[in-house]
Structure formats: C-alpha cells, structure tokens
Scaffold this motif. Structure first.
Motif, short mmCIF file in Angstrom:
data_model
loop_
_atom_site.label_atom_id
_atom_site.label_comp_id
_atom_site.label_asym_id
_atom_site.label_seq_id
_atom_site.Cartn_x
_atom_site.Cartn_y
_atom_site.Cartn_z
N GLN A 215 0.83 -1.20 0.00
CA GLN A 215 0.00 0.00 0.00
C GLN A 215 0.87 1.26 0.00
N GLN B 29 -3.77 14.93 -6.57
CA GLN B 29 -3.82 15.35 -5.17
C GLN B 29 -2.42 15.36 -4.56
N ASN C 165 0.32 6.47 5.23
CA ASN C 165 -0.16 6.57 3.86
C ASN C 165 -0.14 8.05 3.43
N GLN D 147 -1.20 9.45 0.87
CA GLN D 147 -2.36 9.85 0.10
C GLN D 147 -3.56 10.20 0.98
N GLU D 148 -3.43 9.93 2.28
CA GLU D 148 -4.51 10.26 3.20
C GLU D 148 -4.23 11.61 3.82
N GLN D 149 -5.08 12.57 3.59
CA GLN D 149 -4.90 13.93 4.12
C GLN D 149 -5.58 14.09 5.48
#
Length: 260
Positions: A92, A165, A256, A258-260
């Motif tokens: 991931q 993003q 991660n 990509q997690e804001q």
C-alpha cells in the motif's frame, strides 16, 4: 560388625562410581552423535524462516535517510523485513519495502561472489541459510503510487501529486530545491524535483526514496520499459523494524501519504 559394614560400604561404592563415569561417557558420545543433526535442523529452520517468514537486511546507502540510516563504509541500520503480509494483500502507499530491482535497475550492481568455484559454492550455501547476504540487487524504497494511479511532481508548493492530489510526506527531509515563482517545473530554471506524469501499470508500483535528493528510484528509471515502476512480483517483503544498532532500534513508520 563395624568392620563388615565398612567393607560392604566400600565395595558398594566402587561400582557406583564406575557406573557414573560410564553414564557420563555415554552421554557425551550421544551428544556428539546428535550434534550434526541439531546443526542441520537449525540450518533448515533458518532457511525456512528467512525464506518464508522474515529476514534481516543491512542498509548500505543514504537513499532512505533519515528513516533508514546507511552510507558506504559506515555501519548501516539492520532491518527486519517480514514476508507474510503480502501473501494476503498487495503493498500500500507509504509502505517501506524491499524488492528485487528490475534488470534496468541493475546497471550499478556488482556481484559480491568470489571467482573461485569452491568459495562461491560455499557463499551460495551460506546465503540459503542466512549466513551470507544474497547476491542480488535488493533495494529498499517507499511505495508512492500503485497500479492505475498517475504520479507526477510538482504542484505549486513542490509536492508530489497522485491523481492530482498533493501528498503529505512528513518522512521527506532532504529534497531538491523548489522555489515557487522562480524555480518550479514551468521555468527555465527547472527544479530537479520535477517528473511525470506517469500512469503506473496495473500490478506495478512507483517507488521513491525518502532522501529525494540522493535516491536512484523510479524517477531515475522513468525511461525504461516499465516507466520506472517495479512489478509487485519483485517485492520481497515489508520493512517493519530496525534491530541494530541499539540506538536506532524501533518500528519503521509507514503512513499513507495519500490520506490527508
């Protein structure tokens, strides 16, 4: 009465002593016979554990600083890489993984094996049981994007983008300069951060080192047949723990991005 008792006692003591010596000698012989079997079992267990469960790797370079410490000639971190988790799921974003570099990533790889056939055979045998490092181009980087995602750099603030993003990457401390307004991806004085966009093929991963200014990662190989990505089949396992040196001991962070 007394004399007879003493004689009986002495005569009984001698056989007991001989019997003790014989048992001791028998036990020693038994141990020596069992020792090769014990060594073989230990080697088989070591091979099993390092092939299917987990293995310790030495960090030889600076590409993952400051998360993982390493440099030529210094004592790098030794990390535990577990191999079970990815048997039940894919890597991931944010995972720090060890993988076999594709052929195009192996141009700087130099074999550590001896040219002597006998010594080389012993080295290969030692590698099977974990006594000698494997003779392959094993690398450690962080997963940034997975199959189907598009990765590029940079936005107006110099951040890596995945599917448009910006990523949150607290583990990146060292990077190429990026000066909004003067040194960006659109100016003549282009920042060395810039790359892409690249769409990651299904079943592949986009890998980057935490030390962005000193890592020959996916960006460095973007011109190859896989656009710098690596197949999931090349993944060996996830780096989860630093075991040595003691001052560096601890878990390896894998947030991660990509997690804001």
């Amino acid at each position: 009465m007394s004399s007879e008792s003493e004689t009986t006692g002495e005569s009984a003591a001698a056989p007991n002593g001989d019997d003790g010596t014989a048992k001791s000698e028998k036990k020693n012989r038994s141990f020596l016979r069992e020792l090769p079997i014990l060594i073989l079992v230990a080697l088989v267990l070591s091979f099993f554990l390092q092939t299917f469960i987990a293995r310790v790797y030495l960090i030889p370079s600076e590409s993952m600083e400051p998360t993982l410490h390493g440099c030529p000639g210094c004592t790098g971190d030794r990390i535990v890489v577990e191999k079970i988790g990815y048997r039940f799921g894919d890597p991931q974003p944010g995972d720090v993984i060890v993988f076999r570099g594709p052929e195009s990533w192996s141009q700087d790889f130099v074999s550590t094996r001896s040219s002597n056939t006998v010594i080389r055979g012993m080295q290969e045998l030692g590698s099977l049981v974990g006594l000698v490092p494997p003779d392959e181009n094993d690398l450690v980087k962080r997963v940034i994007a997975t199959g189907g995602q598009t990765v590029e750099c940079c936005d107006d603030e110099g951040n890596v983008l995945v599917d448009g993003q910006p990523l949150d990457e607290p583990y990146v401390v060292m990077d190429f300069p990026f000066v909004p307004g003067s040194q960006t991806c659109d100016t003549a004085l282009k920042s060395a951060r810039c790359f892409g966009p690249v769409t990651v093929p299904e079943g592949n991963l986009w890998m980057m080192g935490d030390n962005r200014s000193n890592s020959a990662d996916s960006r460095y190989h973007v011109g190859d047949e896989l656009q710098g990505t690596i197949p999931i089949d090349n993944v060996i396992g996830k780096a989860v723990f630093i075991v040595l040196p003691p001052s560096r001991m601890g878990t390896i962070s894998s947030p991660n991005p990509q997690e804001q």
